[in-house]
Design an enzyme around this catalytic site. Structure first.
Site, PDB file in Angstrom:
ATOM      1  CE  LYS A 150       6.319  -2.815  10.649  1.00 39.11           C
ATOM      2  NZ  LYS A 150       6.960  -3.223   9.672  1.00 39.11           N
ATOM      3  N   GLY A 198       8.607  -3.662   3.240  1.00 39.14           N
ATOM      4  CA  GLY A 198       8.366  -4.626   3.235  1.00 39.14           C
ATOM      5  C   GLY A 198       8.247  -5.613   4.628  1.00 39.14           C
ATOM      6  N   GLY A 256       0.635  -1.073  -0.160  1.00 37.36           N
ATOM      7  CA  GLY A 256       0.315   0.121   0.105  1.00 37.36           C
ATOM      8  C   GLY A 256       0.833   1.221  -0.269  1.00 37.36           C
ATOM      9  NE  ARG A 314      -5.873   3.874  15.862  1.00 41.81           N
ATOM     10  CZ  ARG A 314      -5.148   3.171  15.046  1.00 41.81           C
ATOM     11  NH1 ARG A 314      -5.320   3.457  13.461  1.00 41.81           N
ATOM     12  NH2 ARG A 314      -3.128   3.311  14.911  1.00 41.81           N
ATOM     13  CG  ASP A 366       6.080  -6.313  -3.502  1.00 41.04           C
ATOM     14  OD1 ASP A 366       6.120  -5.638  -2.527  1.00 41.04           O
ATOM     15  OD2 ASP A 366       5.437  -7.323  -3.774  1.00 41.04           O
ATOM     16  CB  SER A 420      -3.285   6.002   9.200  1.00 44.59           C
ATOM     17  OG  SER A 420      -4.433   4.789   8.747  1.00 44.59           O
ATOM     18  CE1 TYR A 448       3.019  -4.654  11.322  1.00 44.88           C
ATOM     19  CE2 TYR A 448       0.971  -3.361  12.575  1.00 44.88           C
ATOM     20  CZ  TYR A 448       2.456  -3.689  11.336  1.00 44.88           C
ATOM     21  OH  TYR A 448       2.653  -2.130  10.422  1.00 44.88           O
ATOM     22  CB  SER A 486       3.531  -0.058  12.904  1.00 49.19           C
ATOM     23  OG  SER A 486       2.459   0.586  13.338  1.00 49.19           O
ATOM     24  CG  ASN A 487      -0.478   3.113  15.056  1.00 47.93           C
ATOM     25  OD1 ASN A 487      -1.335   2.919  15.613  1.00 47.93           O
ATOM     26  ND2 ASN A 487      -0.338   3.158  13.520  1.00 47.93           N
TER      27      ASN A 487
END
Length: 264
Positions: free
Chosen positions: A143, A72, A12, A177, A32, A168, A139, A111-112
């Site tokens: 991170k 990735g 994404g 959020r 990829d 996000s 997950y 990531s958050n």
């Protein structure tokens, strides 16, 4: 001419970054697992099809590279085995290949969810970029682990490593959020540009969000690298369904059963 390797280029964020990180004096090497669209006539792009978990693939992909943006990996909750194999072991493979190739600048997509169990403060004290990890899922743990790996490779080998705790990143926020945690694609590109061009950043952990009116995390650390956000999620506020802002940074991930793949 500078060459930047982007792992997970078909994901994404990678897809959003491909046109936004174009530059006349830059080649984008896109890696990829799945086949990517062929370069257009106005792109300076090199396509690499392969897995970031494969050491030989990564060694070849890192050859003659000036910087790496490592996007990735598995981007949602998954089994412990898969999260370890792809996110943690895979990131180690990327860092080790970069070290062998002499690549000195690595941007790691954190990531958050590495700090998902941190409460959203209601006072002016925004959550710092370097706030200690409190992961909300396997997950999120992965991170936090890659942030630690980045720290190790900086301390041991002198590599410049910037870990970006992405909020996000979509074309528009999806819920309430997102009004706090949204990172616009254009701001994401601005942030990555700052990360690859900052002079001798050493090891950093920063937030990857836009300058949102309802901010709950700090942009101080990112701005110290030269990042300047031009977007604000608030412009979408009236278009979003009614809802309550989450109590914790991780939002709905806190309700995800550990090790269960989820579509969030």
């Amino acid at each position: 001419m500078a060459r930047i390797l982007i792992t997970g280029a078909g994901g994404g964020i990678g897809t959003l970054m491909r046109p936004r990180l174009r530059h006349p004096d830059r080649v984008l090497r896109l890696l990829d697992l799945t086949e990517l669209p062929a370069p257009t006539t106005d792109e300076r792009v090199e396509i690499v099809t392969g897995s970031l978990t494969d050491a030989d693939t990564m060694v070849a992909a890192c050859r003659d590279v000036d910087a790496i943006i490592h996007l990735g990996g598995i981007s949602r909750e998954d089994s412990w085995e898969r999260v370890l194999a792809v996110n943690v072991d895979g990131t180690h493979t990327v860092l080790e290949a970069a070290r062998q190739a002499g690549v000195s600048r690595i941007v790691l997509a954190s990531s958050n969810h590495a700090v998902g169990y941190r409460a959203v403060e209601t006072d002016p004290n925004l959550i710092a970029g370097e706030a200690p990890p409190r992961p909300d899922t396997y997950y999120g743990f992965s991170k936090a682990a890659i942030e630690a790996l980045g720290s190790l490779y900086h301390s041991r080998f002198g590599m410049d490593v910037i870990c970006v705790r992405i909020g996000s990143c979509f074309e528009r926020p999806n819920d309430v959020r997102g009004l706090s945690m949204w990172l616009s694609p254009d701001d994401c590109a601005r942030l990555f540009e700052a990360c690859v061009s900052a002079e001798s950043p050493g090891f950093r952990v920063i937030w990857g969000v836009s300058k949102n009116t309802r901010a709950v995390v700090s942009l101080r650390e990112a701005e110290a690298l030269g990042y300047r956000s031009l977007d604000d999620a608030e412009k979408f506020a009236t278009e979003l369904p009614d809802g309550t802002a989450p109590t914790f940074i991780g939002g709905a991930f806190l309700d995800t059963p550990l090790g269960t793949p989820n579509p969030l």
